[in-house]
Design a protein around this motif. Structure first.
Motif, PDB file in Angstrom:
ATOM      1  N   LEU A  55      17.841 -29.546  12.333  1.00  0.00           N
ATOM      2  CA  LEU A  55      17.030 -28.562  11.629  1.00  0.00           C
ATOM      3  C   LEU A  55      16.706 -27.450  12.620  1.00  0.00           C
ATOM      4  N   VAL A  56      16.888 -26.184  12.201  1.00  0.00           N
ATOM      5  CA  VAL A  56      16.539 -25.051  13.061  1.00  0.00           C
ATOM      6  C   VAL A  56      15.532 -24.157  12.351  1.00  0.00           C
ATOM      7  N   LEU A  57      14.636 -23.579  13.133  1.00  0.00           N
ATOM      8  CA  LEU A  57      13.653 -22.619  12.632  1.00  0.00           C
ATOM      9  C   LEU A  57      13.785 -21.351  13.462  1.00  0.00           C
ATOM     10  N   PHE A  58      13.953 -20.213  12.784  1.00  0.00           N
ATOM     11  CA  PHE A  58      14.037 -18.924  13.457  1.00  0.00           C
ATOM     12  C   PHE A  58      12.884 -18.061  13.003  1.00  0.00           C
ATOM     13  N   GLN A  59      12.041 -17.628  13.934  1.00  0.00           N
ATOM     14  CA  GLN A  59      10.954 -16.705  13.611  1.00  0.00           C
ATOM     15  C   GLN A  59      11.512 -15.298  13.772  1.00  0.00           C
ATOM     16  N   LEU A  60      11.408 -14.498  12.688  1.00  0.00           N
ATOM     17  CA  LEU A  60      12.016 -13.173  12.651  1.00  0.00           C
ATOM     18  C   LEU A  60      10.952 -12.083  12.625  1.00  0.00           C
ATOM     19  N   ASN A  61      11.267 -10.950  13.256  1.00  0.00           N
ATOM     20  CA  ASN A  61      10.372  -9.796  13.169  1.00  0.00           C
ATOM     21  C   ASN A  61      10.772  -8.949  11.959  1.00  0.00           C
ATOM     22  N   ASN A  62      10.125  -7.794  11.794  1.00  0.00           N
ATOM     23  CA  ASN A  62      10.401  -6.970  10.611  1.00  0.00           C
ATOM     24  C   ASN A  62      11.765  -6.276  10.667  1.00  0.00           C
ATOM     25  N   LYS A  63      12.471  -6.381  11.789  1.00  0.00           N
ATOM     26  CA  LYS A  63      13.835  -5.834  11.906  1.00  0.00           C
ATOM     27  C   LYS A  63      14.878  -6.944  11.757  1.00  0.00           C
ATOM     28  N   ASN A  64      14.432  -8.128  11.319  1.00  0.00           N
ATOM     29  CA  ASN A  64      15.301  -9.305  11.154  1.00  0.00           C
ATOM     30  C   ASN A  64      15.904  -9.793  12.467  1.00  0.00           C
ATOM     31  N   GLU A  65      15.214  -9.511  13.573  1.00  0.00           N
ATOM     32  CA  GLU A  65      15.646  -9.995  14.879  1.00  0.00           C
ATOM     33  C   GLU A  65      14.932 -11.316  15.182  1.00  0.00           C
ATOM     34  N   ILE A  66      15.659 -12.197  15.810  1.00  0.00           N
ATOM     35  CA  ILE A  66      15.096 -13.502  16.171  1.00  0.00           C
ATOM     36  C   ILE A  66      14.149 -13.308  17.349  1.00  0.00           C
ATOM     37  N   GLU A  67      12.894 -13.698  17.160  1.00  0.00           N
ATOM     38  CA  GLU A  67      11.920 -13.626  18.251  1.00  0.00           C
ATOM     39  C   GLU A  67      11.753 -14.980  18.920  1.00  0.00           C
ATOM     40  N   GLU A  68      11.850 -16.037  18.138  1.00  0.00           N
ATOM     41  CA  GLU A  68      11.731 -17.388  18.692  1.00  0.00           C
ATOM     42  C   GLU A  68      12.569 -18.326  17.847  1.00  0.00           C
ATOM     43  N   ALA A  69      13.165 -19.307  18.494  1.00  0.00           N
ATOM     44  CA  ALA A  69      13.983 -20.292  17.790  1.00  0.00           C
ATOM     45  C   ALA A  69      13.634 -21.689  18.286  1.00  0.00           C
ATOM     46  N   ARG A  70      13.566 -22.616  17.347  1.00  0.00           N
ATOM     47  CA  ARG A  70      13.298 -24.020  17.673  1.00  0.00           C
ATOM     48  C   ARG A  70      14.265 -24.882  16.874  1.00  0.00           C
ATOM     49  N   TYR A  71      14.564 -26.056  17.423  1.00  0.00           N
ATOM     50  CA  TYR A  71      15.432 -26.977  16.699  1.00  0.00           C
ATOM     51  C   TYR A  71      14.950 -28.413  16.855  1.00  0.00           C
ATOM     52  N   MET A  72      15.289 -29.216  15.871  1.00  0.00           N
ATOM     53  CA  MET A  72      15.007 -30.645  15.924  1.00  0.00           C
ATOM     54  C   MET A  72      16.320 -31.345  15.599  1.00  0.00           C
ATOM     55  N   GLN A  73      16.711 -32.270  16.461  1.00  0.00           N
ATOM     56  CA  GLN A  73      17.975 -32.958  16.266  1.00  0.00           C
ATOM     57  C   GLN A  73      17.816 -34.404  16.686  1.00  0.00           C
ATOM     58  N   GLY A  74      18.264 -35.304  15.847  1.00  0.00           N
ATOM     59  CA  GLY A  74      18.201 -36.716  16.184  1.00  0.00           C
ATOM     60  C   GLY A  74      18.485 -37.593  14.991  1.00  0.00           C
ATOM     61  N   VAL A  75      18.607 -38.870  15.255  1.00  0.00           N
ATOM     62  CA  VAL A  75      18.918 -39.848  14.227  1.00  0.00           C
ATOM     63  C   VAL A  75      17.639 -40.485  13.686  1.00  0.00           C
ATOM     64  N   THR A  76      16.613 -40.558  14.496  1.00  0.00           N
ATOM     65  CA  THR A  76      15.398 -41.277  14.105  1.00  0.00           C
ATOM     66  C   THR A  76      14.264 -40.321  13.747  1.00  0.00           C
ATOM     67  N   VAL A  77      13.209 -40.884  13.197  1.00  0.00           N
ATOM     68  CA  VAL A  77      12.023 -40.097  12.855  1.00  0.00           C
ATOM     69  C   VAL A  77      11.231 -39.711  14.102  1.00  0.00           C
ATOM     70  N   PHE A  78      11.666 -40.149  15.265  1.00  0.00           N
ATOM     71  CA  PHE A  78      10.981 -39.798  16.504  1.00  0.00           C
ATOM     72  C   PHE A  78      11.492 -38.484  17.090  1.00  0.00           C
ATOM     73  N   SER A  79      12.438 -37.832  16.420  1.00  0.00           N
ATOM     74  CA  SER A  79      12.948 -36.531  16.873  1.00  0.00           C
ATOM     75  C   SER A  79      11.828 -35.506  16.843  1.00  0.00           C
ATOM     76  N   ARG A  80      11.833 -34.611  17.814  1.00  0.00           N
ATOM     77  CA  ARG A  80      10.809 -33.580  17.916  1.00  0.00           C
ATOM     78  C   ARG A  80      11.459 -32.214  18.103  1.00  0.00           C
ATOM     79  N   PHE A  81      10.722 -31.150  17.774  1.00  0.00           N
ATOM     80  CA  PHE A  81      11.228 -29.795  17.938  1.00  0.00           C
ATOM     81  C   PHE A  81      11.269 -29.421  19.411  1.00  0.00           C
ATOM     82  N   LYS A  82      12.309 -28.658  19.758  1.00  0.00           N
ATOM     83  CA  LYS A  82      12.484 -28.133  21.112  1.00  0.00           C
ATOM     84  C   LYS A  82      12.799 -26.647  20.998  1.00  0.00           C
ATOM     85  N   GLN A  83      12.562 -25.920  22.075  1.00  0.00           N
ATOM     86  CA  GLN A  83      12.893 -24.498  22.109  1.00  0.00           C
ATOM     87  C   GLN A  83      14.414 -24.344  22.110  1.00  0.00           C
TER      88      GLN A  83
END
Length: 157
Positions: A55-83
């Motif tokens: 799962l990826v999350l991209f925070q966008l500004n009003n010019k549709n540019e990516i300001e911050e990105a985070r991702y969560m990847q894993g097989v278990t429910v213990f996966s956490r978001f990382k930069q």
């Protein structure tokens, strides 16, 4: 006696899975809310059962540019978001394969999904639901037991 113990073990496992899933959803909500407070958020997903779901999350500004990105990847429910570094300043709708060529295959798929989702929403469309891996498996099993080419009778409008 064995059957009763098996049912109890399955019930306990189901409750633990539910609670851990709830904790993971709270974790997602926390990160989504943090990014949403600073602008729009584009979400990309790549569900899986055996392999890592992504799962990826991209925070966008009003010019549709990516300001911050985070991702969560894993097989278990213990996966956490990382930069997710390396995409800051790039326009969401103009991401190219070479922009994220150094990421793993599953992360690339989630990024492509986020770009697709963003483009559909920008054009005023609706996002199609990605069936969960469990629903895909159930559909395959169902297709094995139904006759191909047989139309169901019903009322047509």
């Amino acid at each position: 006696m064995f059957l009763i113990m098996l049912i109890i073990i399955l019930a306990v496992g189901f409750v633990v899975q539910y609670l851990l899933g709830f904790v993971q959803i709270k974790h997602f909500t926390k990160h989504y809310t943090e990014l949403r407070a600073n602008g729009r958020v584009a979400i990309g997903r790549r569900p899986a059962i055996i392999r890592s779901g992504t799962l990826v999350l991209f925070q966008l500004n009003n010019k549709n540019e990516i300001e911050e990105a985070r991702y969560m990847q894993g097989v278990t429910v213990f996966s956490r978001f990382k930069q997710l570094a390396g995409l800051e300043g790039k326009k969401m709708n103009k991401l190219q394969e070479e922009d994220f060529a150094n990421y793993n295959k599953l992360l690339k798929g989630a990024i492509v999904d986020a770009k697709h989702t963003f483009n559909v929403v920008q054009a005023g469309g609706e996002i199609e639901r990605i069936p969960s891996p469990m629903m895909k498996a159930m559909k395959r099993v169902n297709n094995m037991f139904t006759k191909k080419g047989v139309k169901k009778h019903g009322v047509h409008s």
